[in-house]
Scaffold this motif. Structure first.
Motif, short mmCIF file in Angstrom:
data_model
loop_
_atom_site.label_atom_id
_atom_site.label_comp_id
_atom_site.label_asym_id
_atom_site.label_seq_id
_atom_site.Cartn_x
_atom_site.Cartn_y
_atom_site.Cartn_z
N THR A 43 1.98 6.49 8.67
CA THR A 43 3.17 7.13 6.98
C THR A 43 2.59 5.95 6.03
O THR A 43 1.82 5.40 5.97
N VAL A 44 2.49 6.74 5.29
CA VAL A 44 2.91 6.71 3.95
C VAL A 44 3.85 5.68 3.25
O VAL A 44 4.77 7.22 3.17
N TYR A 45 4.52 4.96 2.28
CA TYR A 45 5.71 4.63 1.80
C TYR A 45 5.17 4.63 0.10
O TYR A 45 4.27 4.03 0.18
N PHE A 46 5.98 5.74 -0.60
CA PHE A 46 5.86 5.36 -1.74
C PHE A 46 6.75 4.13 -2.50
O PHE A 46 7.77 5.16 -2.12
N LYS A 47 6.63 3.69 -3.49
CA LYS A 47 8.41 3.37 -5.00
C LYS A 47 7.06 3.04 -5.78
O LYS A 47 6.78 1.49 -5.15
N GLY A 48 7.28 3.76 -6.36
CA GLY A 48 7.36 3.25 -7.67
C GLY A 48 6.09 2.65 -7.98
O GLY A 48 4.52 3.10 -7.30
N ASP A 49 5.32 1.15 -8.16
CA ASP A 49 3.76 1.17 -8.16
C ASP A 49 3.48 0.18 -6.83
O ASP A 49 2.38 -0.38 -7.27
N LEU A 50 4.63 0.32 -5.43
CA LEU A 50 3.69 0.04 -4.18
C LEU A 50 3.37 0.85 -3.78
O LEU A 50 4.19 2.13 -3.88
N ILE A 51 2.75 1.13 -3.05
CA ILE A 51 2.27 2.37 -1.66
C ILE A 51 1.51 1.12 -0.51
O ILE A 51 0.79 1.22 -0.68
N LYS A 52 2.30 2.18 0.63
CA LYS A 52 1.95 1.08 2.48
C LYS A 52 1.36 2.28 3.19
O LYS A 52 2.44 3.31 2.85
N THR A 53 0.16 2.13 3.37
CA THR A 53 0.07 3.30 4.21
C THR A 53 -0.03 2.33 6.10
O THR A 53 -1.30 1.21 5.77
N HIS A 54 0.87 2.81 6.84
CA HIS A 54 0.16 2.78 8.33
C HIS A 54 -0.17 3.61 9.44
O HIS A 54 0.15 4.43 9.48
N ASN A 108 -4.56 -0.27 14.93
CA ASN A 108 -3.88 -0.36 14.30
C ASN A 108 -4.86 -1.07 12.35
O ASN A 108 -4.69 -2.03 12.48
N THR A 109 -4.13 0.13 11.84
CA THR A 109 -4.56 -0.25 9.83
C THR A 109 -3.47 -0.21 8.97
O THR A 109 -2.09 0.69 9.28
N MET A 110 -3.71 -1.91 8.10
CA MET A 110 -2.27 -1.05 7.57
C MET A 110 -2.42 -1.20 5.93
O MET A 110 -3.55 -2.03 5.61
N VAL A 111 -2.66 -0.65 5.08
CA VAL A 111 -3.20 -0.78 3.35
C VAL A 111 -1.95 -1.02 2.71
O VAL A 111 -1.46 -0.16 2.17
N ILE A 112 -1.73 -1.42 1.74
CA ILE A 112 -0.34 -2.41 0.83
C ILE A 112 -0.97 -2.13 -0.90
O ILE A 112 -1.82 -3.14 -0.97
N VAL A 113 -1.02 -1.14 -1.30
CA VAL A 113 -1.60 -0.87 -2.85
C VAL A 113 -0.03 -1.62 -3.71
O VAL A 113 1.14 -0.88 -3.33
N ASP A 114 -1.19 -2.61 -4.47
CA ASP A 114 0.57 -2.94 -5.58
C ASP A 114 0.14 -2.81 -6.91
O ASP A 114 -1.33 -3.50 -7.32
N LYS A 115 0.72 -1.61 -7.33
CA LYS A 115 -0.48 -1.29 -8.30
C LYS A 115 -0.49 -2.05 -10.01
O LYS A 115 -0.86 -2.07 -10.94
N ARG A 116 0.73 -2.75 -9.87
CA ARG A 116 0.98 -3.33 -11.34
C ARG A 116 0.30 -4.79 -10.83
O ARG A 116 -0.06 -4.73 -12.37
N ASN A 117 0.02 -5.65 -9.98
CA ASN A 117 -0.71 -6.28 -10.18
C ASN A 117 -2.35 -6.07 -9.34
O ASN A 117 -2.98 -6.73 -9.34
#
Length: 290
Positions: free
Chosen positions: A68-79, A86-95
């Motif tokens: 499941t991938v969540y997109f919200k502006g500069d934030l992306i999370k893949t579970h 289980n893996t989880m990747v959280i991308v904070d493009k702003r930071n």
């Protein structure tokens, strides 16, 4: 006369608008997908993977995962959930920060990295692959001059429906270092796009980012040239590697709380550099024991 001309222009404008529907850009989205992977039989971990840089997995086998991938502006999370854990990747493009978490065999570990860290890791992996090729007597690429393989996009007239969307078929053709032409079948919908894709998301359910991390989808070049959102693809390589990904559900512009992108507690999270040092020590010990 003027009235008829005016009416005709209105009808022409209506037809033009209908014929060229505007592509939607979704600022928020939730995308669910499933991935099936068959690993090559002739690749092992100690050999460091194949000549194209695909990681070794210690023998033949396969893997199924759901993501499941969540997109919200500069934030992306893949579970991602699979038999490997289980893996989880959280991308904070702003930071400019990425946090990768893994839960397997009762352990919760993770690491965080910056864009500079990932670039340094890419160069280190390239140097290791060049060393392996040199040992095998193969030609060594110049990492400083290395470029992403040029991708040719071949459009087709085939269509099919995936997760409720009418999708078009395209073929991405790339050439390997050995001169072999690889083809990847891609199904995409031109109805919408999501900012940040395919840099993150749809990368083997997050598993791909952990193993390759540069171009998405286990290093599939050319995805950024597709005018739409990738709803599925099929990868097949001569060494036996195969991967099939297909989107199962799409929610556009849903309400997503910022808490979804918070790093959960209970994980032993370290800087990427420290994780690399532990990996190198483990690899040295493994080589010494062989």
């Amino acid at each position: 006369m003027l009235k008829r001309l005016f009416t005709g222009l209105i009808l022409l404008g209506a037809c033009t608008t209908t014929g060229f529907a505007q592509q939607k850009t979704a600022e928020r989205a939730i995308v669910k997908s499933k991935t099936e992977i068959i690993f090559p039989q002739n690749i092992n971990r100690s050999a460091g993977g194949d000549d194209e840089g695909n990681a070794g997995f210690g023998g033949p086998g396969g893997m199924e995962s759901k993501s499941t991938v969540y997109f919200k502006g500069d934030l992306i999370k893949t579970h991602n959930e699979s038999d490997f854990g289980n893996t989880m990747v959280i991308v904070d493009k702003r930071n400019r920060r990425t946090t990768t978490l893994r839960e397997a065999m009762g352990r919760k570990t993770g690491f965080y990295s910056t864009e500079e860290d990932e670039e340094a890791m890419r160069k280190s992996m390239e140097a290791r692959r060049d060393s392996i090729r040199q040992t095998r007597g193969q030609s060594v690429s110049n990492a400083a001059n290395a470029t992403t393989p040029e991708a040719e996009i071949v459009a087709t007239s085939e269509t099919k429906k995936i997760a409720g969307y009418n999708c078009k078929k395209a073929i991405i053709k790339t050439k390997s270092r050995q001169g072999e032409i690889n083809e990847t079948i891609v199904w995409y919908t031109p109805d919408f796009k999501i900012p940040g894709y395919p840099e993150a998301g749809n990368t083997g359910g997050g598993f791909g980012r952990g193993m390759r991390g540069q171009r998405g989808g286990f290093g599939i070049a050319g995805l950024d040239k597709i005018d739409g959102f990738i709803m599925g693809y099929d990868v097949s390589r001569s060494n036996g590697f195969k991967m099939h990904m297909e989107v199962t559900k799409v929610e556009l512009d849903p309400v997503i709380d910022d808490k979804v992108f918070e790093v959960p507690k209970g994980y032993d999270i370290k800087p990427l550099s420290e994780m690399q040092q532990q990996f190198r020590r483990g690899r040295i010990n493994e080589d010494n024991n062989n």
